[in-house]
Design a protein around this motif. Structure first.
Motif, PDB file in Angstrom:
ATOM      1  N   ALA A   1       0.828  -1.206   0.000  1.00 45.58           N
ATOM      2  CA  ALA A   1       0.000   0.000   0.000  1.00 45.58           C
ATOM      3  C   ALA A   1       0.862   1.255   0.000  1.00 45.58           C
ATOM      4  O   ALA A   1       0.539   2.250  -0.659  1.00 45.58           O
ATOM      5  CB  ALA A   1      -0.927  -0.009   1.214  1.00 45.58           C
TER       6      ALA A   1
ATOM      7  N   ARG B   1       1.026   4.418  -2.705  1.00 45.25           N
ATOM      8  CA  ARG B   1       0.752   5.820  -2.351  1.00 45.25           C
ATOM      9  C   ARG B   1       1.894   6.754  -2.742  1.00 45.25           C
ATOM     10  O   ARG B   1       1.860   7.938  -2.429  1.00 45.25           O
ATOM     11  CB  ARG B   1       0.472   5.930  -0.849  1.00 45.25           C
ATOM     12  CG  ARG B   1      -0.927   5.442  -0.458  1.00 45.25           C
ATOM     13  CD  ARG B   1      -1.278   5.830   0.959  1.00 45.25           C
ATOM     14  NE  ARG B   1      -0.513   5.070   1.937  1.00 45.25           N
ATOM     15  CZ  ARG B   1      -0.931   3.934   2.497  1.00 45.25           C
ATOM     16  NH1 ARG B   1      -2.095   3.413   2.137  1.00 45.25           N
ATOM     17  NH2 ARG B   1      -0.196   3.324   3.395  1.00 45.25           N
TER      18      ARG B   1
ATOM     19  N   SER C   1      -3.334   7.654   6.343  1.00 40.97           N
ATOM     20  CA  SER C   1      -2.969   6.816   5.191  1.00 40.97           C
ATOM     21  C   SER C   1      -1.487   6.477   5.297  1.00 40.97           C
ATOM     22  O   SER C   1      -0.649   7.057   4.600  1.00 40.97           O
ATOM     23  CB  SER C   1      -3.270   7.558   3.884  1.00 40.97           C
ATOM     24  OG  SER C   1      -4.647   7.835   3.775  1.00 40.97           O
ATOM     25  N   ASP C   2      -1.135   5.562   6.182  1.00 41.34           N
ATOM     26  CA  ASP C   2       0.267   5.244   6.445  1.00 41.34           C
ATOM     27  C   ASP C   2       0.404   3.790   6.874  1.00 41.34           C
ATOM     28  O   ASP C   2      -0.582   3.103   7.142  1.00 41.34           O
ATOM     29  CB  ASP C   2       0.834   6.173   7.523  1.00 41.34           C
ATOM     30  CG  ASP C   2      -0.047   6.229   8.758  1.00 41.34           C
ATOM     31  OD1 ASP C   2      -0.169   5.187   9.435  1.00 41.34           O
ATOM     32  OD2 ASP C   2      -0.634   7.291   9.040  1.00 41.34           O
TER      33      ASP C   2
ATOM     34  N   LYS D   1      -1.590   6.954  16.209  1.00 44.80           N
ATOM     35  CA  LYS D   1      -2.328   6.488  15.037  1.00 44.80           C
ATOM     36  C   LYS D   1      -3.566   5.695  15.417  1.00 44.80           C
ATOM     37  O   LYS D   1      -4.533   5.633  14.653  1.00 44.80           O
ATOM     38  CB  LYS D   1      -1.404   5.646  14.142  1.00 44.80           C
ATOM     39  CG  LYS D   1      -0.326   6.468  13.465  1.00 44.80           C
ATOM     40  CD  LYS D   1      -0.950   7.536  12.572  1.00 44.80           C
ATOM     41  CE  LYS D   1       0.072   8.453  11.957  1.00 44.80           C
ATOM     42  NZ  LYS D   1      -0.545   9.456  11.074  1.00 44.80           N
TER      43      LYS D   1
ATOM     44  N   THR E   1      -1.024   2.837  10.493  1.00 47.46           N
ATOM     45  CA  THR E   1      -2.474   2.655  10.495  1.00 47.46           C
ATOM     46  C   THR E   1      -2.854   1.345   9.805  1.00 47.46           C
ATOM     47  O   THR E   1      -3.753   0.625  10.251  1.00 47.46           O
ATOM     48  CB  THR E   1      -3.165   3.835   9.792  1.00 47.46           C
ATOM     49  OG1 THR E   1      -2.835   5.049  10.484  1.00 47.46           O
ATOM     50  CG2 THR E   1      -4.680   3.664   9.778  1.00 47.46           C
ATOM     51  N   GLY E   2      -2.143   1.028   8.717  1.00 57.10           N
ATOM     52  CA  GLY E   2      -2.404  -0.227   8.013  1.00 57.10           C
ATOM     53  C   GLY E   2      -2.208  -1.435   8.904  1.00 57.10           C
ATOM     54  O   GLY E   2      -3.013  -2.390   8.873  1.00 57.10           O
TER      55      GLY E   2
END
Length: 413
Positions: free
Chosen positions: A129, A133, A223-224, A217, A227-228
């Protein structure tokens, strides 16, 4: 309990009158690690008994094929340090400098089988991911920002001013941390790999910073990568989250920084390569591949543990013995490279990214960072050249890595 001396691995050749075990740390190892590897190869073959920090025993795997056998067979050579005999028998304390590199942690690198697959999936998904990005965009931004700081001076140290910081700044952006955190983490990350008394203290600093990041987080997702991990269906707990943030940050920064510095050294000590690169006749990826074979960013990979008694390289390795993988000597093994000066272009079977189920999951990110870093540097600094004769460039090695001390350059302003 084994009745042999605890100072040597059971079955170790030194018990039968061989010379004193070589140390992979200390003054000699810091200045001439390749000399030590070659001496050990002559004395012991493809696997050699050695001492790590604190005179802890290990087997150094020097042979390419033996390294592949170990890396490809986790059922025979596990990554789980909880079976390490020296750990079980109390010879390695919780504050031992080997702990940050070798001891068990709740991350995918420390485990095999289903536990490894669960955690590795979360890491792979997060890194995939991150690439989607725009890792190259972050690399371009921070490469220019680092160069801005010294572009007007006409001189710089490309280790201290560029390669030493750039990968960390990109990786902290990927994790969702601040640039200030990244600059704080550079020193701590380097000192973990250098070992010694400071390794444990700086490992704790890294964990503290990354623990605070995970808490932030959890309260404010983004969007990092962090967090994933927090939101992944593998349901990682807090310790697993922090351990994987540490894994990506420390391993990713140190290896990418070292690889970038070595690629820049290769370019700047060979006018023909530099000209070919600028003209487009040579690609950055080809230079990276050459460095991967000849100066891998990680010289020695920790560690694997014998699940049961086994023969390797003509030696009897016993259950619970620690093995460390010589990536640098393995890449120079005369059995696979009888002529070390011969080109290996197009051959990607080097050991620099490890191999088997634990092969580096972030290699594409590291290569993207290096390609951007070199490209931006050459475009921004016309007339870039070494400021000292090539023979004055020195390195200092720890057990695990050989790092350039500096790479002084001059350029037009």
């Amino acid at each position: 309990m084994n009745d042999q001396s605890p100072d040597v691995p059971r079955g170790c050749p030194v018990a039968h009158g061989s010379p004193e075990l070589a140390r992979l740390y200390g003054p000699d190892a810091a200045t001439d690690p390749l000399g030590i590897y070659e001496r050990l190869r002559k004395e012991h073959g493809s696997v050699a008994p050695v001492l790590l920090e604190g005179d802890i025993n290990a087997w150094l795997v020097l042979g390419y094929r033996d390294s592949r056998r170990v890396l490809d067979n986790p059922r025979q050579f596990a990554r789980d340090a909880r079976i390490w005999r020296d750990w079980q028998e109390g010879r390695v304390a919780e504050n031992h400098p080997l702990v940050p590199m070798v001891a068990w942690r709740p991350d995918c690198v420390s485990q095999d089988g289903e536990a490894h697959r669960r955690l590795r999936e979360a890491v792979n998904d997060g890194l995939q991911a991150a690439v989607g990005r725009g890792i190259r965009r972050h690399a371009t931004y921070f490469a220019n920002k680092q160069i801005d700081a010294f572009a007007g001076a006409g001189r710089a140290d490309l280790v201290a001013d560029y390669a030493g910081y750039l990968p960390m700044l990109i990786l902290t952006r990927l994790l969702g941390a601040t640039e200030a955190d990244g600059r704080r983490l550079v020193e701590s990350s380097a000192l973990v790999f250098q070992g010694g008394e400071e390794a444990i203290r700086h490992d704790a600093i890294i964990r503290e910073i990354l623990g605070e990041l995970a808490d932030r987080k959890r309260a404010e997702p983004g969007s990092d990568f962090t967090t994933g991990l927090l939101e992944h269906h593998a349901a990682l707990d807090h310790d697993e989250i922090v351990s994987h943030l540490r894994l990506v940050l420390v391993a990713g920064h140190s290896t990418t920084s070292n690889l970038l510095a070595r690629v820049l050294q290769l370019i700047l000590t060979d006018d023909a390569r530099l000209s070919s690169l600028i003209s487009g006749q040579l690609t950055i990826s080809a230079l990276v591949e050459e460095v991967m074979w000849n100066s891998p960013p990680l010289s020695v990979l920790p560690g694997r543990f014998a699940v049961s008694d086994v023969e390797l390289g003509g030696h009897r390795i016993e259950e619970g013995d620690l093995l460390v993988l010589g990536l640098a000597p393995g890449n120079l093994d005369p059995e696979v490279r009888p002529d070390p000066s011969a080109s290996m272009q197009g051959n990607e079977s080097h050991l620099a990214f490890s191999a088997g189920p634990h092969e580096c999951p972030g290699q594409s990110i590291g290569l993207s960072i290096i390609e951007i870093a070199v490209d931006v540097l050459l475009h921004r600094l016309p007339g870039l050249r070494l400021a000292v004769p090539p023979e004055e460039i020195t390195s200092t090695s720890s057990t695990w890595m050989s790092l350039l001390d500096s790479l002084p350059v001059e350029f037009a302003v």
